[in-house]
Design a protein around this motif. Structure first.
Motif, PDB file in Angstrom:
ATOM      1  N   GLY A   1      65.967  99.977   8.510  1.00 28.21           N
ATOM      2  CA  GLY A   1      65.300 100.306   9.882  1.00 28.21           C
ATOM      3  C   GLY A   1      65.792 101.714  10.548  1.00 28.21           C
ATOM      4  O   GLY A   1      64.659 102.336  11.049  1.00 28.21           O
TER       5      GLY A   1
ATOM      6  N   ARG B   1      64.918 107.679   5.791  1.00 29.85           N
ATOM      7  CA  ARG B   1      63.358 107.360   5.160  1.00 29.85           C
ATOM      8  C   ARG B   1      62.592 106.432   6.306  1.00 29.85           C
ATOM      9  O   ARG B   1      61.344 106.990   6.311  1.00 29.85           O
ATOM     10  CB  ARG B   1      63.603 106.700   3.715  1.00 29.85           C
ATOM     11  CG  ARG B   1      62.184 106.870   3.166  1.00 29.85           C
ATOM     12  CD  ARG B   1      62.339 106.182   1.581  1.00 29.85           C
ATOM     13  NE  ARG B   1      62.455 104.796   1.780  1.00 29.85           N
ATOM     14  CZ  ARG B   1      62.680 104.121   0.900  1.00 29.85           C
ATOM     15  NH1 ARG B   1      62.871 104.434  -0.460  1.00 29.85           N
ATOM     16  NH2 ARG B   1      63.088 102.642   1.138  1.00 29.85           N
ATOM     17  N   THR B   2      63.003 105.491   6.295  1.00 29.50           N
ATOM     18  CA  THR B   2      62.186 104.312   7.022  1.00 29.50           C
ATOM     19  C   THR B   2      61.808 104.915   8.719  1.00 29.50           C
ATOM     20  O   THR B   2      60.726 104.824   9.158  1.00 29.50           O
ATOM     21  CB  THR B   2      63.006 103.088   7.287  1.00 29.50           C
ATOM     22  OG1 THR B   2      63.230 102.682   5.891  1.00 29.50           O
ATOM     23  CG2 THR B   2      62.178 101.980   8.037  1.00 29.50           C
ATOM     24  N   TYR B   3      62.714 105.409   9.198  1.00 36.05           N
ATOM     25  CA  TYR B   3      62.625 105.907  10.538  1.00 36.05           C
ATOM     26  C   TYR B   3      61.707 107.043  10.805  1.00 36.05           C
ATOM     27  O   TYR B   3      60.960 107.035  11.515  1.00 36.05           O
ATOM     28  CB  TYR B   3      64.014 106.291  11.120  1.00 36.05           C
ATOM     29  CG  TYR B   3      64.059 106.295  12.679  1.00 36.05           C
ATOM     30  CD1 TYR B   3      64.405 105.080  13.422  1.00 36.05           C
ATOM     31  CD2 TYR B   3      63.828 107.572  13.363  1.00 36.05           C
ATOM     32  CE1 TYR B   3      64.182 105.058  15.037  1.00 36.05           C
ATOM     33  CE2 TYR B   3      63.749 107.474  14.878  1.00 36.05           C
ATOM     34  CZ  TYR B   3      64.039 106.259  15.491  1.00 36.05           C
ATOM     35  OH  TYR B   3      63.939 106.293  17.060  1.00 36.05           O
TER      36      TYR B   3
ATOM     37  N   LYS C   1      59.494 107.747   8.604  1.00 36.29           N
ATOM     38  CA  LYS C   1      57.838 107.229   8.251  1.00 36.29           C
ATOM     39  C   LYS C   1      57.345 106.367   9.238  1.00 36.29           C
ATOM     40  O   LYS C   1      56.178 106.567   9.405  1.00 36.29           O
ATOM     41  CB  LYS C   1      58.256 105.982   7.085  1.00 36.29           C
ATOM     42  CG  LYS C   1      58.026 106.711   5.489  1.00 36.29           C
ATOM     43  CD  LYS C   1      58.069 105.758   4.567  1.00 36.29           C
ATOM     44  CE  LYS C   1      57.915 106.227   3.170  1.00 36.29           C
ATOM     45  NZ  LYS C   1      57.752 104.999   2.365  1.00 36.29           N
ATOM     46  N   LYS C   2      58.034 105.933  10.125  1.00 36.33           N
ATOM     47  CA  LYS C   2      57.472 105.358  11.325  1.00 36.33           C
ATOM     48  C   LYS C   2      57.020 106.115  12.536  1.00 36.33           C
ATOM     49  O   LYS C   2      56.594 105.924  13.464  1.00 36.33           O
ATOM     50  CB  LYS C   2      58.285 104.107  11.740  1.00 36.33           C
ATOM     51  CG  LYS C   2      58.479 102.892  10.669  1.00 36.33           C
ATOM     52  CD  LYS C   2      59.278 101.765  11.065  1.00 36.33           C
ATOM     53  CE  LYS C   2      59.270 100.718  10.363  1.00 36.33           C
ATOM     54  NZ  LYS C   2      60.311  99.550  10.538  1.00 36.33           N
ATOM     55  N   SER C   3      57.628 107.291  12.359  1.00 40.68           N
ATOM     56  CA  SER C   3      57.604 108.284  13.584  1.00 40.68           C
ATOM     57  C   SER C   3      56.159 108.701  13.825  1.00 40.68           C
ATOM     58  O   SER C   3      55.424 109.310  12.610  1.00 40.68           O
ATOM     59  CB  SER C   3      58.551 109.403  13.300  1.00 40.68           C
ATOM     60  OG  SER C   3      58.353 110.314  14.299  1.00 40.68           O
ATOM     61  N   SER C   4      55.775 108.781  15.031  1.00 43.42           N
ATOM     62  CA  SER C   4      54.297 109.414  15.195  1.00 43.42           C
ATOM     63  C   SER C   4      54.407 110.962  15.187  1.00 43.42           C
ATOM     64  O   SER C   4      53.532 111.459  15.236  1.00 43.42           O
ATOM     65  CB  SER C   4      53.904 108.811  16.740  1.00 43.42           C
ATOM     66  OG  SER C   4      54.730 109.503  17.562  1.00 43.42           O
TER      67      SER C   4
ATOM     68  N   TRP D   1      55.746 112.534  12.659  1.00 39.89           N
ATOM     69  CA  TRP D   1      55.829 113.087  11.294  1.00 39.89           C
ATOM     70  C   TRP D   1      54.832 112.602  10.291  1.00 39.89           C
ATOM     71  O   TRP D   1      54.678 111.424  10.288  1.00 39.89           O
ATOM     72  CB  TRP D   1      57.204 112.960  10.804  1.00 39.89           C
ATOM     73  CG  TRP D   1      58.204 113.710  11.560  1.00 39.89           C
ATOM     74  CD1 TRP D   1      59.094 113.394  12.710  1.00 39.89           C
ATOM     75  CD2 TRP D   1      58.537 115.142  11.373  1.00 39.89           C
ATOM     76  NE1 TRP D   1      59.918 114.499  12.989  1.00 39.89           N
ATOM     77  CE2 TRP D   1      59.626 115.495  12.225  1.00 39.89           C
ATOM     78  CE3 TRP D   1      58.172 116.254  10.498  1.00 39.89           C
ATOM     79  CZ2 TRP D   1      60.177 116.788  12.084  1.00 39.89           C
ATOM     80  CZ3 TRP D   1      58.701 117.319  10.552  1.00 39.89           C
ATOM     81  CH2 TRP D   1      59.633 117.693  11.252  1.00 39.89           C
ATOM     82  N   LYS D   2      54.278 113.363   9.395  1.00 33.52           N
ATOM     83  CA  LYS D   2      53.376 112.464   8.559  1.00 33.52           C
ATOM     84  C   LYS D   2      54.141 112.762   7.215  1.00 33.52           C
ATOM     85  O   LYS D   2      54.727 113.651   6.744  1.00 33.52           O
ATOM     86  CB  LYS D   2      52.111 113.491   8.247  1.00 33.52           C
ATOM     87  CG  LYS D   2      51.193 112.966   7.367  1.00 33.52           C
ATOM     88  CD  LYS D   2      49.849 113.983   7.006  1.00 33.52           C
ATOM     89  CE  LYS D   2      49.130 113.516   5.989  1.00 33.52           C
ATOM     90  NZ  LYS D   2      47.764 114.416   5.838  1.00 33.52           N
TER      91      LYS D   2
ATOM     92  N   TYR E   1      67.872 107.792  14.496  1.00 34.35           N
ATOM     93  CA  TYR E   1      67.312 107.997  15.769  1.00 34.35           C
ATOM     94  C   TYR E   1      67.874 109.166  16.407  1.00 34.35           C
ATOM     95  O   TYR E   1      67.333 109.821  16.911  1.00 34.35           O
ATOM     96  CB  TYR E   1      67.380 107.036  16.792  1.00 34.35           C
ATOM     97  CG  TYR E   1      68.623 106.349  16.669  1.00 34.35           C
ATOM     98  CD1 TYR E   1      69.957 106.568  17.238  1.00 34.35           C
ATOM     99  CD2 TYR E   1      68.946 104.913  16.065  1.00 34.35           C
ATOM    100  CE1 TYR E   1      71.162 106.048  17.378  1.00 34.35           C
ATOM    101  CE2 TYR E   1      70.161 104.396  15.785  1.00 34.35           C
ATOM    102  CZ  TYR E   1      71.261 104.889  16.351  1.00 34.35           C
ATOM    103  OH  TYR E   1      72.442 104.202  16.331  1.00 34.35           O
TER     104      TYR E   1
ATOM    105  N   HIS F   1      66.597 112.339  14.533  1.00 34.23           N
ATOM    106  CA  HIS F   1      65.118 112.535  14.772  1.00 34.23           C
ATOM    107  C   HIS F   1      64.686 113.155  16.254  1.00 34.23           C
ATOM    108  O   HIS F   1      63.857 114.121  16.328  1.00 34.23           O
ATOM    109  CB  HIS F   1      64.437 111.036  14.837  1.00 34.23           C
ATOM    110  CG  HIS F   1      63.043 111.025  15.211  1.00 34.23           C
ATOM    111  ND1 HIS F   1      62.742 111.062  16.548  1.00 34.23           N
ATOM    112  CD2 HIS F   1      62.169 111.018  14.583  1.00 34.23           C
ATOM    113  CE1 HIS F   1      61.325 110.901  16.438  1.00 34.23           C
ATOM    114  NE2 HIS F   1      60.991 111.107  15.359  1.00 34.23           N
TER     115      HIS F   1
END
Length: 269
Positions: A77, A81-83, A85-88, A90-91, A224, A227
């Motif tokens: 989580g 890669r996972t974090y 992907k879930k971020s608003s 980044w596409k 995090y 990010h």
């Protein structure tokens, strides 16, 4: 000879068709120097590895350095890669499974800025190679490009920012190179690993790289922190502002005081 040629053509066709027509096309090229028109960030992730790294062991499933999908620093989580992907912010554009030193590469595009992020998951037993590639990128000695759709991106030392995530392998092995800057360019870097400032300082100095965030003590190099640091970088904030973002994220997720997080995560020399 004809049989081998036919096999190679079939293999190339299979590899091409593995990508959906709706997905961006990802090609790896061998060009060296390249001037990016977009801002590019390249993140080197040494997968957590109980067996091959001198770490305090984590649960076996997330500490398997040959299993990117379940790894603490990649597929979990709070893995890169996972974090992301879930971020608003980044596409997600593309993922490529690889064999050898790098197990997977992912590519993201910022949702509002002309910024691309490439992250490579290095096999945990290849942490030394990951460290060397990161430092060679800082010095400008390692450069390459990739192509996604019709867009060429300069990576490694062609990137504006290079970052390292994972265990501090310099606690376990020595490097036989000074990593002196080779091209006169000054890159930004982030190093989220335990005590990275003291262990990486000489190499980063020689590379003429600019440390935006690195560490003074032991830490958890989860996604995090980088990010939020990159969020500031995308907005062209200065090193102190970027470090402030990183510290706030670390304080929030690690449930420590902001003062302690600021003591851990520092900017510059």
């Amino acid at each position: 000879m004809k049989s081998n040629f036919t096999f190679l053509l079939a293999l190339l066709s299979f590899a091409t068709n593995c990508f959906s027509k709706n997905d961006p096309k990802l090609d790896i090229t061998t060009t060296n120097n390249y001037e990016n028109t977009s801002k590019v960030i390249h993140v080197f992730v040494a997968l957590c590895d109980n067996k091959y790294q001198g770490i305090v062991p984590v649960p076996a499933k997330i500490g398997d350095g040959q299993d990117a999908d379940n790894n603490l620093y990649w597929g979990c989580g709070f893995g890169i890669r996972t974090y992301f992907k879930k971020s608003s912010e980044w596409k997600f554009l593309k993922s490529e499974k690889m064999k050898g030193t790098v197990l997977e590469r992912v590519i993201f595009k910022h949702t509002t800025k002309d910024v691309y992020l490439i992250a490579d998951a290095y096999d945990g037993k290849e942490i030394k190679k990951c460290t060397e590639d990161f430092l060679n990128s800082n010095s400008g000695d390692l450069k390459n490009t990739i192509k996604i759709n019709d867009k060429t991106l300069g990576i490694y030392g062609n990137s504006a920012l290079v970052a390292y995530i994972g265990h501090n392998g310099l606690m376990d092995f020595k490097l036989n190179k000074s990593y002196t800057n080779t091209d006169g360019k000054k890159r930004d870097c982030i190093i989220l690993a335990c005590k990275s400032k003291s262990y990486f300082s000489a190499y980063i100095t020689n590379a003429n790289s600019n440390p935006l965030v690195w560490t003074t003590q032991f830490m958890a190099p989860e996604a995090y922190t980088i990010h939020d640091a990159i969020s500031g970088y995308v907005l062209n904030e200065n090193a102190n502002q970027i470090r402030e973002r990183a510290a706030k994220a670390y304080s929030k997720f690690q449930k420590c005081s902001l003062k302690a997080a600021k003591g851990l995560l520092v900017a510059g020399f």
